[in-house]
Scaffold this active site. Structure first.
Site, PDB file in Angstrom:
ATOM      1  CG  ASP A   1      -2.050  -0.989   1.127  1.00  0.00           C
ATOM      2  OD1 ASP A   1      -2.061  -1.769   0.156  1.00  0.00           O
ATOM      3  OD2 ASP A   1      -2.922  -0.997   2.014  1.00  0.00           O
TER       4      ASP A   1
ATOM      5  CG  ASP B   1     -12.758  -2.084  -1.403  1.00  0.00           C
ATOM      6  OD1 ASP B   1     -12.205  -3.188  -1.526  1.00  0.00           O
ATOM      7  OD2 ASP B   1     -12.415  -1.072  -2.026  1.00  0.00           O
TER       8      ASP B   1
END
Length: 257
Positions: free
Chosen positions: A8, A129
Site C-alpha cells: 500500500d 470493499d
C-alpha cells in the site's frame, strides 16, 4: 491458491492502514521497490499494489513508485486506487501492469467498466470493499446502498475477470477473514474471487483454501506479512500452487468445507 503480498503506497512509502483509516497508517518501509523485491525473492508470483493517495484523490498519484516497482520485478502486478477513467487505466497498462482494479467506478459508472472490460479483456478486476455487506467507495470514505453480492453479479455480466473482496472492518486488524461473506459471494458468481482483509495466520489461510473449490482462488495478505505473523514462504508451502499436499491437514476445519 495464489498468495498475493500487498503493498500500500502513501506519499511514496509502504504503509498499512487499520480498517482503511488514513489517520491510522503505519509506515513499514520508505522504499516500496525494496519491499516488492523482497516478496518476489521469497516466492511471490504476483503483487497487489494500492495507491492510497490515488484512492482519495480520484487519480493515480504514486505513479513514480508504481513505475519503479514494475521495472524492478518480473512478476505480474495488479493495481488499484484512483482508477476512475480510461486514461488512468491505459497509463498503468503502458507501464506493463497486468491488471487494473476498479472500485468506485463500478458503482458510479458501470458503463465505463463495461467498455474497459471489452477493450482490455481479462485485465479488469473489480475491487468490492464492503462494510456490513454494502459497498464502500472513494477510498472507503463513503458507503453506498449497493449490496456486495448485487455488484458482483452485475460486474460479472459486464465482463470482469475477477473480484477482489475486502471486508473493511477486518482490514489491517489480523482478526481473520470473513468466510461467510466469501461463501455468499461465491454462491452467486462463477468468476474467480480473491479474498482480502483480516488474514492473520496459516490457520486463516487453510480455512480460505477450503473455499477454493467454490471459487476463492487467491488471498491478499498485508499486515500479517509485515508484522511477521505470517512468513510468505510458509504461506506458499501451505496453500500456494506448489503446496506440499493438496488436502490440508485436519485441524478442525471440517465446518469450513
Amino acid at each position: 491458491m495464489d498468495v498475493i503480498p500487498a503493498i500500500d503506497l502513501l506519499e511514496g512509502r509502504c504503509v498499512r492502514l487499520y480498517q482503511g483509516d488514513y489517520d491510522r497508517s503505519q509506515v513499514f518501509s520508505e522504499n516500496p521497490v525494496d519491499v516488492a523485491k523482497q516478496w518476489v525473492d521469497q516466492g511471490a508470483n504476483r503483487l497487489h499494489i494500492v495507491d492510497l493517495d490515488g484512492a482519495k484523490a480520484g487519480k493515480v498519484v504514486n505513479l513514480g513508485a508504481i513505475e519503479a516497482i514494475a521495472h524492478a520485478v518480473s512478476v505480474p502486478i495488479e493495481i488499484g486506487g484512483g482508477l476512475r477513467d480510461r486514461t488512468s487505466v491505459q497509463q498503468l497498462f503502458n507501464l506493463g501492469i497486468q491488471w487494473a482494479i476498479l472500485g468506485t467506478i463500478a458503482v458510479e459508472q458501470p458503463q465505463l467498466v463495461q467498455e474497459l472490460c471489452a477493450e482490455f479483456p481479462g485485465q479488469i478486476i473489480i475491487g468490492i470493499d464492503a462494510r456490513n455487506g454494502r459497498v464502500a467507495t472513494r477510498g472507503w470514505l463513503e458507503t453506498s446502498e449497493v449490496l456486495a453480492t448485487q455488484l458482483a453479479v452485475q460486474m460479472q455480466e459486464l465482463g470482469a475477470a475477477a473480484i477482489i473482496y475486502t471486508d473493511i472492518h477486518r482490514d489491517g486488524t489480523l482478526i481473520g477473514p470473513n468466510l461467510e461473506a466469501l461463501r455468499e459471494l461465491a454462491a452467486v458468481i462463477s468468476i474467480p474471487i480473491i479474498a482480502s482483509g483480516g488474514v492473520s495466520s496459516l490457520t486463516d489461510l487453510l480455512s480460505l483454501l477450503a473455499l477454493e473449490p467454490q471459487g476463492v482462488t487467491g488471498v491478499i495478505v498485508g499486515r500479517a506479512l509485515y508484522t511477521g505473523d505470517i512468513l510468505l514462504k510458509e504461506a506458499l508451502r501451505a496453500i500456494g500452487p506448489g503446496r506440499i499436499q493438496d488436502i490440508p491437514p485436519n485441524l478442525g476445519f471440517s465446518s469450513f468445507a
